[in-house]
Design a protein around this motif. Structure first.
Motif, short mmCIF file in Angstrom:
data_model
loop_
_atom_site.label_atom_id
_atom_site.label_comp_id
_atom_site.label_asym_id
_atom_site.label_seq_id
_atom_site.Cartn_x
_atom_site.Cartn_y
_atom_site.Cartn_z
N HIS A 18 0.85 -1.20 0.00
CA HIS A 18 0.00 0.00 0.00
C HIS A 18 0.88 1.24 0.00
N LEU A 53 -5.65 -5.91 13.51
CA LEU A 53 -5.78 -5.20 12.22
C LEU A 53 -6.51 -3.87 12.42
N PHE A 56 -4.35 -1.22 13.86
CA PHE A 56 -3.43 -0.72 12.82
C PHE A 56 -4.15 0.29 11.92
N LEU A 57 -5.36 -0.07 11.51
CA LEU A 57 -6.07 0.78 10.55
C LEU A 57 -6.31 2.18 11.10
N PHE A 60 -3.13 3.83 10.22
CA PHE A 60 -3.03 3.92 8.75
C PHE A 60 -3.91 5.07 8.23
N ASP A 170 -9.56 -3.42 0.49
CA ASP A 170 -8.81 -3.66 1.73
C ASP A 170 -9.59 -3.12 2.92
N SER A 171 -8.87 -2.86 4.01
CA SER A 171 -9.41 -2.28 5.24
C SER A 171 -10.06 -3.36 6.10
N HIS A 198 -8.23 -8.19 -0.56
CA HIS A 198 -7.80 -8.73 0.72
C HIS A 198 -8.90 -9.68 1.20
N GLU A 201 -7.55 -12.50 5.93
CA GLU A 201 -6.47 -11.94 6.76
C GLU A 201 -6.90 -11.94 8.23
N HIS A 222 -3.33 -11.69 1.04
CA HIS A 222 -3.18 -12.40 2.32
C HIS A 222 -3.63 -13.87 2.17
N SER A 249 3.78 -8.81 8.15
CA SER A 249 2.57 -8.04 8.44
C SER A 249 1.60 -8.86 9.28
N ILE A 253 0.88 -6.65 12.22
CA ILE A 253 -0.37 -5.90 12.05
C ILE A 253 -1.57 -6.72 12.53
N ASP A 280 3.38 -5.40 2.37
CA ASP A 280 2.13 -4.78 2.84
C ASP A 280 2.32 -3.30 3.17
N ASP A 281 2.85 -2.98 4.34
CA ASP A 281 2.99 -1.58 4.79
C ASP A 281 4.37 -1.39 5.41
N1 ADE Z 1 -4.61 -1.43 4.50
C1 ADE Z 1 -3.28 -1.34 4.65
N2 ADE Z 1 -2.78 -2.49 5.13
C2 ADE Z 1 -3.83 -3.34 5.28
C3 ADE Z 1 -3.97 -4.66 5.71
N3 ADE Z 1 -2.92 -5.39 6.12
N4 ADE Z 1 -5.19 -5.20 5.74
C4 ADE Z 1 -6.25 -4.49 5.35
N5 ADE Z 1 -6.18 -3.25 4.93
C5 ADE Z 1 -4.98 -2.66 4.88
#
Ligand code: ADE
Ligand code: ZN
Length: 348
Positions: A18, A53, A56-57, A60, A170-171, A198, A201, A222, A249, A253, A280-281
């Motif tokens: 991302h 998750l 984390f969001l 993010f 995602d998200s 996604h 996950e 994932h 991640s 995450i 991922d991030d």
């Molecule tokens: N956005 C950024 N990283 C993410 C992740 N691991 N899962 C879902 N959304 C995301």
């Protein structure tokens, strides 16, 4: 001379990354100053500890909100690519998730133009290539997802969206039904976008199957839960549906395992699944592509020969044309031959 160790020198494709998760901490601070935003801490890395998750969001989304104009998008896209190249990046298909920006009044055309500006500059300087995947943010619901794809379709019709080759999602995953986004994915498919999402996950394998069947995705991001369903694993393996996996991640995450040693990445591949490695991030998890490959290889006891296969499978999983894949694979094979250790059956 090459920088870093031999894992950095492995030529790599990255299919799950991302752009907002690649922003350098110093850039986070500068963007906050430029755009008049107050961060909860002067050192953003102090915020980069997550218990789930969804936790984390929250962080993010803070970083996402710092991107307010075309120059901001260009800057982060440029830095994202140039930062990954010393760790082996040759080609990336990179996510951006513009839901909250569009809700705040930004123009999708400006966002895509900014990202494209930054990528073009990075391509000129490094030779690495990068396409874009526009992600739907599940937290905004199916209506917003469809509206986003309508805007994307209009952008493509106007000839300004060619760097965006795919549609993803995602998200937050829990409590969201993938079927709510079927209309958005059908529209994306009808305008020629490639499809991914996604899935699995933060939930079980049912979500992976639903995303495959209801959204008709071609890749899975994932797919961590896949081995819990034997029939689904067989199907994904037989149909060569790529799983773009992000082991570090999943520890940092999603908090799914205590240690990388427990991660199913190698078992997925042993079951015949085309599973690729991705960060991922990375800027929000103290990660880079070389570190991802190195830590996974060592934690899971993967010999060098298996790691070469992972790198080559990355090429197969791209959305490049068959001709482009052939030439990228040939380039990877040449580069891998140059760095191959004397005994590739050993873990390096
Ligand atoms: N956005 C950024 N990283 C993410 C992740 N691991 N899962 C879902 N959304 C995301
Ligand atoms: Zn992701």
């Amino acid at each position: 001379m090459r920088s870093g160790d031999v894992y950095d020198a492995i030529p790599k494709v990255e299919l799950h990354c991302h752009v907002e998760g690649t922003v350098r901490p110093a850039t986070v601070v500068e963007l906050a100053q430029k755009n008049g935003r107050q961060l909860p801490s002067e050192d953003p890395t102090e915020l980069y500890r997550y218990t789930s998750l969804n936790s984390f969001l929250e962080i993010f989304w803070l970083v996402q909100e710092l991107l307010v104009d075309r120059d901001d998008w260009a800057r982060v896209a440029y830095q994202s690519v140039v930062d990954a190249v010393p760790h082996g990046l040759r080609y990336r298909e990179m996510f951006f998730t513009p839901a909250r920006h569009l809700a705040a009044g930004q123009d999708l055309a400006e966002i895509v133009a900014g990202l494209s500006d930054g990528i073009e500059q990075a391509v000129l300087e490094t030779g690495a290539r990068c396409a874009l995947i526009c992600d739907i943010d599940r937290a905004y619901g199916g209506g917003a997802g469809l509206e986003l794809v309508e805007r994307l379709a209009a952008l493509r019709r106007s000839g300004r969206g060619e760097r965006v080759i795919g549609l993803g999602m995602d998200s937050t995953e829990r409590g969201v039904d993938p079927r709510d986004f079927a209309d958005a994915f059908r529209l994306g498919e009808s305008v020629g976008l490639r499809l991914t999402s996604h899935a699995g996950e933060d939930t079980g394998p049912d979500n992976i199957a639903t995303a495959l069947d209801a959204l008709r995705i071609e890749r899975i991001d994932h797919g961590l839960a896949i081995l819990e369903d034997e029939a689904l694993t067989r199907r994904v393996a037989e149909e060569r549906i790529p799983l773009n996996v992000c082991p570090n991640s999943n520890i940092i995450i999603a908090n799914k395992y205590e240690r990388l040693e427990e991660h199913p990445f190698r078992r997925m591949r042993q079951a015949g699944v085309l599973a690729t490695l991705n960060t991922d991030d990375p800027a929000m998890t103290d990660l880079d592509l070389g570190k991802e490959y190195r830590t996974v290889a060592r934690a899971l006891g993967m010999p060098w020969s298996e790691i070469e296969e992972v790198a080559l499978d990355g090429v197969e999983a791209t959305w490049l044309s068959e001709g482009e894949k052939r030439s990228l694979r040939a380039q990877f094979e040449r580069e891998l031959a140059e760095i191959r250790p004397s005994d590739p059956s050993e873990v390096v």
